[in-house]
Structures are given as structure tokens and as C-alpha cells.
Design an enzyme around this catalytic site. Sequence first.
Site, PDB file in Angstrom:
ATOM      1  N   SER A 258      -8.105  -2.710  -8.329  1.00  0.00           N
ATOM      2  CA  SER A 258      -8.477  -1.310  -8.513  1.00  0.00           C
ATOM      3  C   SER A 258      -7.852  -0.754  -9.795  1.00  0.00           C
ATOM      4  CB  SER A 258      -8.015  -0.474  -7.309  1.00  0.00           C
ATOM      5  OG  SER A 258      -8.099   0.908  -7.590  1.00  0.00           O
TER       6      SER A 258
ATOM      7  N   CYS B 226      -9.271   3.600  14.603  1.00  0.00           N
ATOM      8  CA  CYS B 226      -8.292   2.529  14.440  1.00  0.00           C
ATOM      9  C   CYS B 226      -7.002   2.832  15.194  1.00  0.00           C
ATOM     10  CB  CYS B 226      -7.995   2.304  12.965  1.00  0.00           C
ATOM     11  SG  CYS B 226      -9.301   1.425  12.081  1.00  0.00           S
TER      12      CYS B 226
ATOM     13  N   LEU C 266       6.301 -11.442  -6.553  1.00  0.00           N
ATOM     14  CA  LEU C 266       4.871 -11.195  -6.754  1.00  0.00           C
ATOM     15  C   LEU C 266       4.328 -10.444  -5.546  1.00  0.00           C
ATOM     16  CD1 LEU C 266       2.072 -11.644  -8.107  1.00  0.00           C
ATOM     17  CD2 LEU C 266       1.934 -13.803  -6.822  1.00  0.00           C
ATOM     18  N   ASP C 267       3.627  -9.350  -5.809  1.00  0.00           N
ATOM     19  CA  ASP C 267       2.977  -8.563  -4.755  1.00  0.00           C
ATOM     20  C   ASP C 267       1.469  -8.674  -4.943  1.00  0.00           C
ATOM     21  OD1 ASP C 267       2.090  -6.755  -2.885  1.00  0.00           O
ATOM     22  OD2 ASP C 267       3.237  -5.050  -3.648  1.00  0.00           O
TER      23      ASP C 267
ATOM     24  N   GLY D 164      -2.046  -7.599  -4.165  1.00  0.00           N
ATOM     25  CA  GLY D 164      -2.644  -6.387  -3.616  1.00  0.00           C
ATOM     26  C   GLY D 164      -1.604  -5.283  -3.565  1.00  0.00           C
ATOM     27  N   CYS D 165      -1.083  -4.902  -4.729  1.00  0.00           N
ATOM     28  CA  CYS D 165       0.106  -4.042  -4.803  1.00  0.00           C
ATOM     29  C   CYS D 165      -0.183  -2.567  -4.632  1.00  0.00           C
ATOM     30  CB  CYS D 165       0.818  -4.263  -6.131  1.00  0.00           C
ATOM     31  SG  CYS D 165      -0.137  -3.735  -7.584  1.00  0.00           S
ATOM     32  N   GLY D 166      -1.468  -2.183  -4.525  1.00  0.00           N
ATOM     33  CA  GLY D 166      -1.782  -0.769  -4.353  1.00  0.00           C
ATOM     34  C   GLY D 166      -1.271   0.064  -5.503  1.00  0.00           C
TER      35      GLY D 166
END
Length: 483
Positions: free
Chosen positions: A262, A440, A235-236, A238-240
Site C-alpha cells: 500500500s 467479526c 523484517l516486518d 505487511g508492516c502497515g
Amino acid sequence: MTDPLPKLPADPRPPTSTEPALARHVRSAQTIMDILFGPPAIRAFSVRYPDGTLERAGAPVPLFTLALKRAGSLSRMFWPPSERNVGEAYLRDDYDIEGDLEAAAGLADLLIDRFSSPQTLLQLALVMRTLPRNDHTADEQSLTPEHAGAETAAPTRLDGGHTTSGPAHSKERDAEVIRYHYDVGNDFYALWLDDRMVYSCAYFPEGTEDLDAAQEAKLEHICRKLRLQPGEHLLDIGCGWGGLILYAAQRYGVRATGVTLSEAQADLARERIRAAGLEDRVRVEVRDYRDLGLREGEARYDKIVSVGMFEHVGRANLQAYVQQVYRLLQPGGLFLNHGIVVVEAAVSPGAVEQLARLVFPQKTFMHQYVFPDGELVYTHEVLAHAERLGFETRDIESLREHYAMTLRHWVKRLEDHHAEAVASVGETGYRVWRFYMGGCAWAFSTGRIGLSQMLFSKPGGRSSLPLSRADLYRPPASKAENR
């Protein structure tokens, strides 16, 4: 001796009746620069004023040129003192940084020192009064609505639109703020990310890798830390755009599920899954991680990973986040949490800074324009919550320097695609990303913030971890060998 800088042309705007006033304003701006940064002879950067006057740096090769565009630029950049004012002045094109943006961000240390002196603040206040506060056009003034600075206001887009104003970190608001950042367009991100579109810290084992190689090395490093085995279910959270789950399925033969908030990311990830012929083993859902495991028949996962997502969780929800992962993981399973963390020494404000926050309360630039509701926590907070819930901490690695290198690649690629970026998100949008990523890079390189990879195991089953870490650094295996 050769002149280190070419002669620059004067401002192309024709002289007007305000020229004497502009000359006075330039002299005031020069005084402010002397107060803040010392005389030109000791500066490592050059300054070009709005009348075309160029003050050359004392350094043989200037790190950058600060190009002031208007008479009142410095008054909006530095008064009142705040990093958000510096950022908003950049978005409004009050100034530009021609050259190394990361080096320009490094001036923050000197500015903090200057602004901590009451005497310096008084000097600045007197000179700032001689500069115009508002010499923008009406369009340039309306960067955000009037309410945008309020702590209770909803996150605000640069075009004045805004997301829901529900409670911070509610499921509805989290979905909105994630879409605010990630749904600006897949084509925009593709301009400066690697081919897999991995939007998190890369890994440079030799330090000479290009961005694509470094991101592949990061995916491999994560898969090795998780000790993935064929047939396991990963399980990922926030897998983008699906880079990690695709890599893990192709190289390690796992089944993989990715969740994101998203729609834009999910659409492209699904396209890539179909193109790779992996629809039977890899899927992506638009779903909040808090809702996982609530459907009938959903099994626990053998391994869980979260890369660059828990920065959106919030300190108040950190325990619930770790508890949910613990509940979803099989006994004996591994959980790898990869994310940005705050460094304690870098966030302890001095007395003057604390007073300034009381007198001039406002959201930070990052909260207003980049990551609404984002919140960094300390590494020890994650460890404490995890161990309190029953996790065993098995490995911690700092990739701080790697993130500075990653950001430098991103900034360079974004700058190289300036025209395409402006066509995609506008000049202001381009400036948001250039400013935040350059800043950053400086913050990571100087240790203001860090990146921690934390590996946890859930007791109750046989550990899949070897007795040494040697397997993490063996030569890369072929796809066939891994599977």
C-alpha cells in the site's frame, strides 16, 4: 412498571395512495419475523417497520432495534438465504441496526437453524412472494455491476470501479486487492484505530486497557516473543503504517525493514520514521514479500514477523510463503506469524447449506466488499508447512478473545465518528466497515474464527530462547533498559 423503551415517532413520510398496500406488506413482514425469530414476546430485540409500527422486545432491555426501511426489506435480506444478501441489504439501507451490531450478528445461529428446515423454507417462500422485490430508486439498485457476483470477476468497489482481473494471488492482483482495502484513506483509519494505527488484534493482559494501551501491549508482547536484541535486523512482512517497526527500533534498538503493498501506508510510515529521527535504522518499502532477497547484497534477517498479513496469502501459496520466510531468516533466527485462522467445526456445512451453495453460488460479503481473495487456513496447516520445511515450532498462543475485544473498540470508535467517516468514505463505505467489524466481533467471541500467534525457530544457530516463558510477563522495562 416503567416502559423500557420510549415511544418512537411514526415514519415522517406523508401518507400516499399506497398506504393499504404498505399495511399488507407490514403484516407479511411481521409474519416473516415470527417464522424466523418467534413472536415479539420471546425476542431479545425490537423491530420497527416502515410504517412506524414498533414491536417491542420481550426482554426488559432490548439488545438492539431492527429498523426496516422499506416494504421489501426482508425479501432482499433473507431471500435467497445468504450472509451476503443480509450484508448488501444493509449497505443499500434496507434496514439499520440501532444498538449492538455484534448482538445482531448473533442471530446467525438461529437463522441457520431455521433455514435448515425445508418446511420453514417453504413457509418463507410463500410469504416472501407477497413482498415487493424492488422498491428502490435507480441509484439504490446499482450497488455493484451485474458481473460482481461471479467467482471469476475482479474485486469490485461499491462505486462500480474494479481492480485488475488477473489470476488470484498473482503479484499484480495481490497489489490491487491490498490497495482496494487499505488505500481508502489514512484519515479514515485514523478515526477508529489507536494512535499508532495498528490494524490488527490488540492484547489486553488485564482486560481493562483502553485501545492505545492494548495495542502497545501487543507490540511489546511480540517484541518479547522474538527476544529482540540491539543491533539485530528485523523484517516486518505487511508492516502497515509502521507501528511495530518503529516500536521495535525505539524500545529494543533494532534495525527494522517493513514491506507493504500500500502506497498510502508507506507514505505515512515514512513520515513517522522521519519525525522520530530513525531514518538511519528504519525503512519501509512498497514491495511484494516474494521479491525480498532478490537484490544483490541483501542479507538475511535475524528476526522476521508477519502480523495480520498471511490471511492474504492463500492456501495454495502457503508453502511458498513459509519457504520464502525460511530462506530470508538467519540460522537460529525466530519467525513470529500472527494471523486469523479458521476453526474446523465452524466451517463444516450441513447438507442444506451445501445445497444452497450449489443453487445460489456467489462470493461472500467479505470477499466482495472487504478482503477480496482473502482466505483463512487452519493453524495445523501452517504448522505442517513450517515443520516440513525445517522450522521448529516453539510457541503457539490463541488471542481469539483479544480480537473480539479489539473489534468492539473499533466499532464503537467508528460509530462515534459516523459523520467524519461518511465525509471520508461515504455512507455505504461506513456501513461496510461497521457491518464487517461487528460481524467479526461476534465470530471471534463465539469461536467461529480464531487468532493464532505462532513462533518458529530456524535450526543451525544458537537458539535465543530462554528455558521458560517468564520473560514474556515481566514488568515493562524503560526504553533505556531495553536498549
